[in-house]
Scaffold this motif. Sequence first.
Motif, PDB file in Angstrom:
ATOM      1  N   PHE A 280       0.968  -1.041  -0.017  1.00 48.96           N
ATOM      2  CA  PHE A 280       0.234   0.026  -0.105  1.00 48.96           C
ATOM      3  C   PHE A 280       0.973   1.050  -0.060  1.00 48.96           C
ATOM      4  O   PHE A 280       0.327   2.512  -0.353  1.00 48.96           O
TER       5      PHE A 280
ATOM      6  N   MET B  21     -10.913   0.477   6.427  1.00 50.08           N
ATOM      7  CA  MET B  21     -10.058   0.698   5.195  1.00 50.08           C
ATOM      8  C   MET B  21      -9.803  -0.424   4.320  1.00 50.08           C
ATOM      9  O   MET B  21      -9.839  -0.346   3.107  1.00 50.08           O
TER      10      MET B  21
ATOM     11  N   ASN C 252     -12.534  -1.265   2.127  1.00 48.50           N
ATOM     12  CA  ASN C 252     -12.458  -0.194   0.802  1.00 48.50           C
ATOM     13  C   ASN C 252     -11.516  -0.750  -0.198  1.00 48.50           C
ATOM     14  O   ASN C 252     -11.628  -0.672  -1.156  1.00 48.50           O
ATOM     15  N   VAL C 253     -10.382  -1.354   0.492  1.00 48.67           N
ATOM     16  CA  VAL C 253      -9.064  -1.541  -0.448  1.00 48.67           C
ATOM     17  C   VAL C 253      -9.386  -3.007  -1.118  1.00 48.67           C
ATOM     18  O   VAL C 253      -9.327  -3.071  -2.343  1.00 48.67           O
TER      19      VAL C 253
ATOM     20  N   SER D 157     -11.989  -1.904  -3.682  1.00 48.67           N
ATOM     21  CA  SER D 157     -11.574  -1.285  -4.873  1.00 48.67           C
ATOM     22  C   SER D 157     -10.528  -2.136  -5.683  1.00 48.67           C
ATOM     23  O   SER D 157      -9.926  -1.866  -6.651  1.00 48.67           O
TER      24      SER D 157
END
Lengths: 363, 363, 363, 363
Positions: free
Chosen positions: A188, A298, A301-302, A305
């Motif tokens: 990341f 988070m 979300n990652v 996506s």
Amino acid sequence: MKALVYLGPGKKALQDHAMPEIAAPTDAIVRITKTTICGTDLHILKGDVPTCEPGRILGHEGVGIIESVGSGVTAFKPGDRVLISCISSCGKCEYCRKQMYSHCTTGGWILGHKIDGTQAEFVRIPHADTSLYPIPEGADEEALVMLSDILPTGFECGVLNGKVAPGSTVAIVGAGPIGLASLLTAQFYAPAEIIMIDLDDNRLDVARRFGATATINSGDGKAAEAVMAMTGGRGVDAAIEAVGIPATFELCEKIIAPGGTVANVGVHGVKVDLHLENLWDRNITITTRLVDTVSTPMLLNVVKSKKLDAAQLITHRFALDDILDAYETFGHAADTHALKVIIAAVQPGGETVGPGQAARDLS
Amino acid sequence: MKALVYLGPGKKALQDHAMPEIAAPTDAIVRITKTTICGTDLHILKGDVPTCEPGRILGHEGVGIIESVGSGVTAFKPGDRVLISCISSCGKCEYCRKQMYSHCTTGGWILGHKIDGTQAEFVRIPHADTSLYPIPEGADEEALVMLSDILPTGFECGVLNGKVAPGSTVAIVGAGPIGLASLLTAQFYAPAEIIMIDLDDNRLDVARRFGATATINSGDGKAAEAVMAMTGGRGVDAAIEAVGIPATFELCEKIIAPGGTVANVGVHGVKVDLHLENLWDRNITITTRLVDTVSTPMLLNVVKSKKLDAAQLITHRFALDDILDAYETFGHAADTHALKVIIAAVQPGGETVGPGQAARDLS
Amino acid sequence: MKALVYLGPGKKALQDHAMPEIAAPTDAIVRITKTTICGTDLHILKGDVPTCEPGRILGHEGVGIIESVGSGVTAFKPGDRVLISCISSCGKCEYCRKQMYSHCTTGGWILGHKIDGTQAEFVRIPHADTSLYPIPEGADEEALVMLSDILPTGFECGVLNGKVAPGSTVAIVGAGPIGLASLLTAQFYAPAEIIMIDLDDNRLDVARRFGATATINSGDGKAAEAVMAMTGGRGVDAAIEAVGIPATFELCEKIIAPGGTVANVGVHGVKVDLHLENLWDRNITITTRLVDTVSTPMLLNVVKSKKLDAAQLITHRFALDDILDAYETFGHAADTHALKVIIAAVQPGGETVGPGQAARDLS
Amino acid sequence: MKALVYLGPGKKALQDHAMPEIAAPTDAIVRITKTTICGTDLHILKGDVPTCEPGRILGHEGVGIIESVGSGVTAFKPGDRVLISCISSCGKCEYCRKQMYSHCTTGGWILGHKIDGTQAEFVRIPHADTSLYPIPEGADEEALVMLSDILPTGFECGVLNGKVAPGSTVAIVGAGPIGLASLLTAQFYAPAEIIMIDLDDNRLDVARRFGATATINSGDGKAAEAVMAMTGGRGVDAAIEAVGIPATFELCEKIIAPGGTVANVGVHGVKVDLHLENLWDRNITITTRLVDTVSTPMLLNVVKSKKLDAAQLITHRFALDDILDAYETFGHAADTHALKVIIAAVQPGGETVGPGQAARDLS
């Protein structure tokens, strides 16, 4: 219902067990669809975790469907698909208000430890509103099982604590599931180099496939020298310890650059030697952490996506009826090359998955 | 030597010019191999930058070879290949000691502004030890020209100031070279969504190719509504302003989520309306920044490790003799689709690149 | 019970009102012992806050005694002495989990705004477990009323957001109660200089007594010049805006040093001019914030350890029966020199404090 | 000139020594007015610091007057009064550009260690522009000697690394000069409690006078129990180790609260036991640091603004001629109650201070 029960050091069984019940207004009962086994479960079975008493249903990871909720639960209702955090958090205490959910005064790591866990058809989740997460429409539920523990642990304890940053140099000691979770999530932050260190060439192969820029088999006892050679004698900015024994922690002490951080992820059973005679003037930081799962939203979300393919950590699949085989496979990872094993408890339709069926249906 | 000289608003010429000379012990003279044109150069030519006086050689970006050094320079010697920072930094003053090189009391942005710049065969670089960077063996020097200004600017002013984080949602207003530099470097932090907003469909196409997850052509005046629709009415965590006019800054005010950051990158010529009547209780942050180029060493690492392909920002190549054509091409980007143009001043062997030759040899 | 009710712009009355009742399992009913009036209450009375409708009991500050709790409240029981936060926080939503309680999706600033407030004998507090704080044994309850809003606001929105640091230079524009709260709490960080700016010499006298190292009466329109002279032309590291009008915000824009932060605390009714043509390259930060009261536990510690004398903000005391006089006194602060006025609703023994009695007993 | 020279383990002498000379363009020669002795000097004399070779002039602290400068020095000229940092910093290398001056590749702690030091009439200071600080008009020069090493060390290694914060609880283990420097500078951040731990009741008395809120004499071996009792079983947020032996470091391990930081300041000669079997899940941080003196400008501001009385650390004064007595006094601190001793080398007028004269003139 069926449940995998710890029966004292070295002993476990798949047993019939009473159904869990709502015990507090903030509880939820979740019907487990998928769960998995953690290295910590093996530690319990060895007798290394005395706070876990015989009779306990093991497991602190999983996804499922809300079966019922207490009167104080406002965020979930029966039928909702949920991700279970390995950490229960009240959201109210001093520690929860500081986002240190691991130290929640009425929660923390209790599932499959101090209260019954997820390797069963049903589980009671305390503090449900703040310990469960809604599963986004269309998500790969198997992949999300990796978000119960392993990915937030690798990320929070290893990557965040290690302050991994763009352009930096990272070493990860231990290429087991947790070390690999650190490897995946370290990316990341676009570090320039990620050096993976392990004794097992197969795991190092996996690490290269997962994005390691270099690997070192430490079997010759010269890993420190190899890292120093790779870094021009400077050492690494972040050293992530993902094993939990003195030798690997002390390797991290040797390879850390001035100004760098040793982020401990491993579960340690004995003390280590901290060589302050070498390190007192090196401007280093050492961190320890029990995962807070504060990064779960988070990470959802990652994953949503498509920036992170969590499913690649899964190597084997079993039905709940075959969970003893799953333990066998996971417990002999050097031979089976197992990383994470998925255990399917309940079919999407609601029936329990029978023996042999999961492997057939899901793999 | 040949040099591109600013002759007052609207006027410039490629002229013969006296060679630069060492003026202080910390100076170096650099033979320019590659330079480029910045939007700021166009601003100067419009007369928007009164601190830049006629007679000035323009240009603040480039790579080259050390020709000579003053007696106080210890990090470089003649023959060294170097990257020139657009910011000169003494390393000693209050601001430099706080890593705010942009405000160096005897440096900052002076190249091609208050002292002669890089669009020439040679340039004098003050504070050479702390304003030049060694070029790693085997590096693509054209790509490194992008590290003089555009990539650190997009990264520091946009991405770092905007606190772009894993899983977050980012909007970048303006898909010119700087906005695209923010787009490329935002991806160091694995945001879940990067929404690119511009009036030019070609640039939005480029943005998608460079990693934007969504694009909005703001020609219909409804970009704010579009962003709110894409984010479920929540707005974005980071809004990066990369244009420099009131309309685009005020768009950022409209789309920023509670707790978010508006990171200004654009060069503004007039005031904007700050709607504090809407924003006072929204817990937002607004930042401004002249690039410090404090991230240059990190960016060199990232480019070296192939995590960032800086060369993709380059669309055209010219010889120094053709620099007026290069200005023409860069100045009409809507038609030419120019992003960054490379101007080759000196060939690897040392001879000046002649007219037409660069395009032939290098493209 | 008695309550101060907003009856539309310009109108208010002390009325008999129905007692509040538990409406959700997480509610508590608190018997108010001490409350106060906030500048925001005056804004509501002017009609500036249309989201507050006629019929609403005003007030969002106070201390009291738990009268009753809903079935979901676990941290408090009847008889407990509590501090009421001006921000209600569920502890569960996306914003609460990020410690941004001001934007709680079912809370935030609702007391005396969207639900009935504290200027009454009793008040209903939603999300009681995470919106009330136990009062330490032996604490000065009047002083703690300052912790409902004014001290966390001055601290979080001004001092924390302004990144006040040891040795730094701070200007606070506005020496009203909120500006003075910033002044008191700025001293937690040992800044070298705190310059207080106001139009009222009396308040500037108070500021000096509270720790300001310099004061400026801005009546001559030359405050910016005065600050620049005091700081050697450099400006201040932190400029805290504690008024809420364009002139004071724009003063902050003028006096902020490169690299500094303008922390807005004031409630603004109209837009301001942001001079980006001057500020785009100054590396500054501007912040806005509705207080989160995330610092309340810390402030309780600081008050308990005698590092902060919160009581010095209190200038007048009234009984609830005299609350209209209290409004009169607080509303004419230039004449009365009022900072914060304490309104005593219920005596320690439980009886309502009668007219005139509070002043006699408590001052 | 006169100088205190290390002659091998256990041996030192005040000798005549050749004057230092400018060796590089960035050097300055400083005429010492005041210097002092550090615990590290005693370590060298015991033979614990093999990198310091016999023949070396000791001392790394002091103030003085610029005698001459090399051609590359721009910030200072002969006659300027300067504070000498114990850390020499080039301002150019990778570490200096990251503000980690302690690891400067051509500097760091070299004074009185690898090059001749300050316990002499004159000293050569390399990298003068970035290793000296101008003394503000009217400053107390004796007090400023505390800023060469002891105050930045206590502050950076203890307070900053320990993340001391308003309302927090701090323990400082070791009430020697460095521990007391941490105590004084910890108060910049308004912690609620500062617990000072030592074996010497006199030093604990001093600590209370300097602001400790509690003291513990650890002579009974029960300091950990005492700290836990004082903190309700929770432990401290920051534990500052200011001794440098295993027992005191391990005490810090025992008293650190979940989420807290152990900041090591002590110079360690042997390894310590790190009890990861207890600490792996406690979310703690351990830091080490050689002082960077990056806080020196801030500390100068704080001293100038009278927020810190550095002079209170000074207990004794000697002339350079009496430096052997000064060592005697400083080396027997338990008996003499010495904290820091000032050694006056040159009188304001320029003549060397003779035997006995300093005590008479200056105390």
